[in-house]
Every structure is written in C-alpha cells, then in structure tokens.
Design a protein around this motif. Structure first.
Motif, PDB file in Angstrom:
ATOM      1  N   ASP A 101      -4.586   8.172  16.751  1.00 15.17           N
ATOM      2  CA  ASP A 101      -3.159   8.792  16.451  1.00 15.17           C
ATOM      3  C   ASP A 101      -1.861   8.105  16.760  1.00 15.17           C
ATOM      4  O   ASP A 101      -1.385   7.971  17.627  1.00 15.17           O
ATOM      5  CB  ASP A 101      -3.300   9.980  16.994  1.00 15.17           C
ATOM      6  CG  ASP A 101      -2.482  10.992  16.995  1.00 15.17           C
ATOM      7  OD1 ASP A 101      -1.554  10.792  16.155  1.00 15.17           O
ATOM      8  OD2 ASP A 101      -2.437  12.229  17.345  1.00 15.17           O
ATOM      9  N   SER A 102      -2.058   7.118  16.589  1.00 18.75           N
ATOM     10  CA  SER A 102      -1.003   5.597  16.751  1.00 18.75           C
ATOM     11  C   SER A 102       0.085   5.376  16.002  1.00 18.75           C
ATOM     12  O   SER A 102      -1.305   4.779  14.746  1.00 18.75           O
ATOM     13  CB  SER A 102      -1.771   5.037  17.740  1.00 18.75           C
ATOM     14  OG  SER A 102      -0.364   3.472  18.452  1.00 18.75           O
ATOM     15  N   PRO A 103       0.976   5.494  15.622  1.00 15.94           N
ATOM     16  CA  PRO A 103       1.687   4.438  14.077  1.00 15.94           C
ATOM     17  C   PRO A 103       1.495   2.736  14.434  1.00 15.94           C
ATOM     18  O   PRO A 103       1.502   1.998  13.925  1.00 15.94           O
ATOM     19  CB  PRO A 103       3.381   5.167  15.660  1.00 15.94           C
ATOM     20  CG  PRO A 103       3.144   4.700  16.778  1.00 15.94           C
ATOM     21  CD  PRO A 103       1.292   5.695  16.759  1.00 15.94           C
ATOM     22  N   MET A 104       1.121   2.280  15.569  1.00 20.31           N
ATOM     23  CA  MET A 104       0.471   0.384  16.191  1.00 20.31           C
ATOM     24  C   MET A 104      -0.710   0.783  14.852  1.00 20.31           C
ATOM     25  O   MET A 104      -1.151  -0.327  14.740  1.00 20.31           O
ATOM     26  CB  MET A 104      -0.167   0.580  17.584  1.00 20.31           C
ATOM     27  CG  MET A 104       1.261   0.981  18.133  1.00 20.31           C
ATOM     28  SD  MET A 104       2.998   0.048  17.891  1.00 20.31           S
ATOM     29  CE  MET A 104       2.662  -1.600  17.607  1.00 20.31           C
ATOM     30  N   VAL A 105      -1.369   1.809  14.274  1.00 24.54           N
ATOM     31  CA  VAL A 105      -2.442   1.468  13.440  1.00 24.54           C
ATOM     32  C   VAL A 105      -2.036   1.684  12.633  1.00 24.54           C
ATOM     33  O   VAL A 105      -2.008   3.430  11.926  1.00 24.54           O
ATOM     34  CB  VAL A 105      -3.875   2.589  14.402  1.00 24.54           C
ATOM     35  CG1 VAL A 105      -4.977   2.329  13.871  1.00 24.54           C
ATOM     36  CG2 VAL A 105      -4.138   1.573  16.106  1.00 24.54           C
ATOM     37  N   THR A 106      -2.835   0.680  11.571  1.00 23.68           N
ATOM     38  CA  THR A 106      -2.383   1.312  10.282  1.00 23.68           C
ATOM     39  C   THR A 106      -3.682   0.114   9.342  1.00 23.68           C
ATOM     40  O   THR A 106      -4.640  -0.458  10.170  1.00 23.68           O
ATOM     41  CB  THR A 106      -1.136   0.885   9.240  1.00 23.68           C
ATOM     42  OG1 THR A 106      -0.948  -0.710   9.501  1.00 23.68           O
ATOM     43  CG2 THR A 106       0.054   1.345   9.885  1.00 23.68           C
ATOM     44  N   ALA A 107      -3.961   1.205   8.639  1.00 25.38           N
ATOM     45  CA  ALA A 107      -4.551   0.365   7.321  1.00 25.38           C
ATOM     46  C   ALA A 107      -4.185  -0.195   6.737  1.00 25.38           C
ATOM     47  O   ALA A 107      -3.421  -0.279   5.031  1.00 25.38           O
ATOM     48  CB  ALA A 107      -6.291   1.250   7.240  1.00 25.38           C
ATOM     49  N   ALA A 108      -5.062  -1.459   5.918  1.00 24.29           N
ATOM     50  CA  ALA A 108      -4.721  -2.492   4.839  1.00 24.29           C
ATOM     51  C   ALA A 108      -5.553  -2.401   2.922  1.00 24.29           C
ATOM     52  O   ALA A 108      -6.192  -1.731   3.696  1.00 24.29           O
ATOM     53  CB  ALA A 108      -4.906  -3.846   4.958  1.00 24.29           C
ATOM     54  N   ALA A 109      -4.304  -2.299   2.446  1.00 20.55           N
ATOM     55  CA  ALA A 109      -5.666  -1.369   1.125  1.00 20.55           C
ATOM     56  C   ALA A 109      -5.428  -2.830   0.385  1.00 20.55           C
ATOM     57  O   ALA A 109      -4.998  -3.745   0.459  1.00 20.55           O
ATOM     58  CB  ALA A 109      -4.450  -1.324   0.097  1.00 20.55           C
ATOM     59  N   THR A 110      -6.837  -3.463   0.151  1.00 28.67           N
ATOM     60  CA  THR A 110      -7.215  -4.618   0.319  1.00 28.67           C
ATOM     61  C   THR A 110      -8.264  -4.691  -1.366  1.00 28.67           C
ATOM     62  O   THR A 110      -9.578  -3.280  -1.023  1.00 28.67           O
ATOM     63  CB  THR A 110      -7.656  -5.354   1.127  1.00 28.67           C
ATOM     64  OG1 THR A 110      -9.551  -4.960   1.961  1.00 28.67           O
ATOM     65  CG2 THR A 110      -6.999  -5.841   2.036  1.00 28.67           C
ATOM     66  N   ALA A 111      -8.062  -5.337  -2.230  1.00 27.62           N
ATOM     67  CA  ALA A 111      -8.835  -4.770  -3.576  1.00 27.62           C
ATOM     68  C   ALA A 111     -10.177  -6.260  -3.777  1.00 27.62           C
ATOM     69  O   ALA A 111     -10.729  -6.338  -4.312  1.00 27.62           O
ATOM     70  CB  ALA A 111      -8.573  -4.804  -4.589  1.00 27.62           C
ATOM     71  N   SER A 112      -9.742  -7.620  -2.792  1.00 24.98           N
ATOM     72  CA  SER A 112     -10.928  -9.135  -2.857  1.00 24.98           C
ATOM     73  C   SER A 112     -10.992  -9.647  -1.442  1.00 24.98           C
ATOM     74  O   SER A 112      -9.686  -9.353  -0.719  1.00 24.98           O
ATOM     75  CB  SER A 112      -9.709  -9.934  -4.161  1.00 24.98           C
ATOM     76  OG  SER A 112      -8.245  -9.855  -3.687  1.00 24.98           O
TER      77      SER A 112
END
Length: 406
Positions: free
Chosen positions: A275-286
């Motif tokens: 629950d932190s704005p410092m953590v995000t997930a990348a959208a990767t398809a390859s």
C-alpha cells in the motif's frame, strides 16, 4: 529451390515470456541465416504465436482443457481421448517437416509442477514420431533436471534418447540427463538462447537513481514438492512482500516484473499489502519489454529464470531469489554467484543485506557482466551454427515434365 521445412515445438504463446523469448531467438536466426526455410509451430497458444511472430501455428493439445484439473467424468474422458488423438495429430505434424526444433526453455525440467501426461508425454510422442518418420528432432540449448516422479523420468529419458540432436544451456542440465540414463557423450553445452536477443540501449547511469526492479513469481515449489506447495508459496509471498515494503519505506521506487500470466495476481497482492505509491507493476508482454525496464533500473531482484537472464544480459546488477539450481549455476557462470538467495527459505532481512552489498559493488558487478556477455555471445553463435548444420541444404526443385534441367 526446395526449401527446408522446419517445425518449432513448445509451450509458446501461453503467457510465459521466457518460452516466447526462446522461440523469438530461433526465429531471428532462421530468418537471417535460412530465409528460404518454411517455418511453422506446434504450440500452446497458436493464435498468439501467429499474430506476434507471423508464422502458421497449430494447437499442441486437441483437448482445450488440458491444463485444467479434471474432476468431472466428462473432463476425465476428454483428457483421455485427447491423449489418443494427440498421438496421431503429432505424427501428422511431424511428417510435414525435415527438422523439428525444440528451442531452449526448461523442456526437460521438473523444477515446477507438471503432470507426466502433459508436456512430457507430448515431447515423447514428438521425438518418437521423429525417429519413425525420419524427421530430425533437435533439442536445442534446453534445460533439464532430475525428477523423483517415475512416469516423468521415463518419458523424459526416452524423449531425449529418441531425439536426433541434443544440446543444453548449462552443465547441470547435461549432468541431469546423464544421471537419468541418457548417453550425453556427444551432447554439447552452450548457453541460454535468450542471450541472442537484441539488447536495448542502457539508460543514463549519470542521471538520478532509477527504480529497483523486483521480478516476482507464483512460486509453489518443484514437481517433487507438491505436498509443501501451499507452505512454500506462503513463505515466499510473505518474504518478498516484506522486502518490497522495506524498500518502499526507504523511499525507493519499486517496479514489480512478471514472467508469466500466472504471476500477475502475485503482483497485485504485493501492491495491496504494501500500500505505497512507491510500488508499481510494469506491463510487460515480452522479454524485450522486461529488458527495457531493467536498463533504467539501479538493480534487479528476480525469481523467474528468464527475468534473471534479462537482467544479466543488459548488465544490470542482479540478485537471484533462486527456486532451482539452474539460477545458482547461471549466477556462478556470470561471475556473481555470491548474490543468490533461496526462494524456499526466503528471509527478508538477509535479502536486504545482500541487496545492499550488491549496490555497494554495482560498478564491479557491471564490469563483470559486460565481460561475461561477450563470452556468451560467442557460445550462442556456436549453437546456431550447430543448428544450421542440421538443416538440409536447399536443392533445386525438379524440372517440370518435358523440360530439361540446364
């Protein structure tokens, strides 16, 4: 001219970017070195493979519920019938080719849960029909491991024995096949095919600090650890979440990276827990997408094998959260074997200590990786030269009736 007919076999287009990266590497080679080759695939996700790579593709399994748990009589009957149908479908597909390539991936491994009548059975059929129909089946730079499952062991051993060509991505894989009764005297060890993919340019190292990329995984242990799957998954998720939370608390931006579609719920669970704005997930398809994320990162902490390969390939300091010996061997071969941490015994505090040590030594690690990548490029070239030697030489097409050949 009569063009060589090449089939490519594997679980491609099924959501695992590491598998797809191996396919991409072989296709790049065939298109560059054998532009006249007629190429198609027998794979898990034919629609995706055709759309993404522009080659015809056939579904590997006739029964579309192959990888769902069969609890109803209808599903059990469907799977059973599918095995019979697949035996003839695979034979018909193999018959159309001069060479069938099984590129990279852990096709001979049991480091993750699998059933004997899934991929091991299909691979056995492929290699068996290749021998019967005189189509050369080549296991190219594959990964392998020993297994405690007797059915998987028997099918894997016979598939490997029936293949016309075998090479491995590391010595561990060759040793595993030898231990399972395969004569590996003439088998070569090269490296993972993904090292042949283009490397994106690095980010500006003199700029502001980049994020920490954390490659996560829906980890449940190996095929021989099914009885501990829930325990191992819980321990892994707790440890990785605590590690990510500690980085976020220090103000470090964290990018979560996946390597398979099944990893996405894990990323969502970590984001919700921290629950932190410092953590995000990348959208990767390859793998190309993964490498682009990693080129701007300060460091990478990765669980999945090909996430780790990508980090090492782009020269970003990496720490392996290792779920199999192949990751430890890869790190050792790259000269950074000290930066490994067990996924089964994950300890967030110890992982943080190792991460900080990696960051202190990042300049030296970058130099080591740069030197090792030069060596691996040479090994990949040797592998592709061996693959090219397996393909038949294009011959002039027969002249039409009544016409002399000049």
């Amino acid at each position: 001219m009569t063009s060589p007919r090449v089939g490519i076999f594997g679980l491609f287009g099924s959501g695992n970017v590491g598998n797809d990266g191996s396919l991409e590497a072989v296709l790049d080679h065939l298109r560059a070195a054998h532009p006249d080759a007629v190429v198609d695939a027998l794979c898990g996700g034919p629609e995706t493979v055709t759309a993404r790579y522009g080659i015809p593709a056939t579904r590997l399994h006739w029964y579309r519920g192959e990888y769902r748990t069969a609890s109803r009589l209808k599903d059990i009957a469907g799977k059973g019938l599918g095995k019979l149908v697949d035996a003839f479908r695979i034979a018909a597909w193999v018959r159309r080719h001069d060479v069938v390539v099984v590129p990279g991936t852990g096709i001979l491994e049991s480091t993750l849960p699998l059933r004997p009548w899934g991929l091991p059975y299909s691979l056995f059929l492929l290699c068996g029909w290749g021998r019967v129909l005189r189509a050369r089946v080549a296991l190219v730079a594959v990964g392998a491991s020993e297994t405690g499952s007797r059915p998987v062991r028997v099918l894997t051993r016979w598939a490997a024995r029936l293949a016309a060509y075998r090479s491995y991505r590391d010595t561990l894989s060759r040793d595993a096949m030898r231990a399972m009764g395969v004569d590996t005297t003439d088998d070569q060890v090269h490296t993972d095919l993904v090292f042949a993919l283009p490397t994106p340019p690095r980010g500006d190292l003199s700029g502001p600090p980049g994020p920490v990329c954390v490659g996560i995984m829906d980890f449940h242990g190996s095929n021989d650890e099914r009885d501990r799957a829930r325990e191992l998954n819980s321990r892994y998720l707790d440890g990785i979440t605590r590690f990510v939370g500690a980085l976020a608390a220090e103000g470090r931006p964290v990018r979560l990276l996946t390597g398979d579609d099944v990893d996405r719920p894990v990323a969502e669970a970590i984001i919700e827990a921290v629950d932190s704005p410092m953590v995000t997930a990348a959208a990767t398809a390859s793998l190309g997408d993964l490498m682009k994320e990693m080129t701007v990162a300060d460091a990478v902490v990765a669980t999945r094998y090909h996430n780790l390969v990508c980090a090492l390939k782009v020269g970003t300091p990496a720490l392996a959260v290792s779920y199999a010996a192949k990751s430890d061997r890869l790190m050792a071969d790259m000269g950074v074997g000290a930066y490994c941490h067990s996924a089964r015994e994950i300890d967030a505090d110890r992982l943080l200590e190792q991460f900080r040590e990696l960051e202190r030594n990042r300049s030296r690690v970058r130099r080591i990786l740069s030197e090792r990548n030069v060596v691996l490029v040479g090994r990949v070239r040797q592998q592709f030269a061996a693959l090219s030697a397996l393909l038949p030489v294009s011959a002039p097409a027969p002249a039409p009736a009544g016409q002399e050949t000049p």
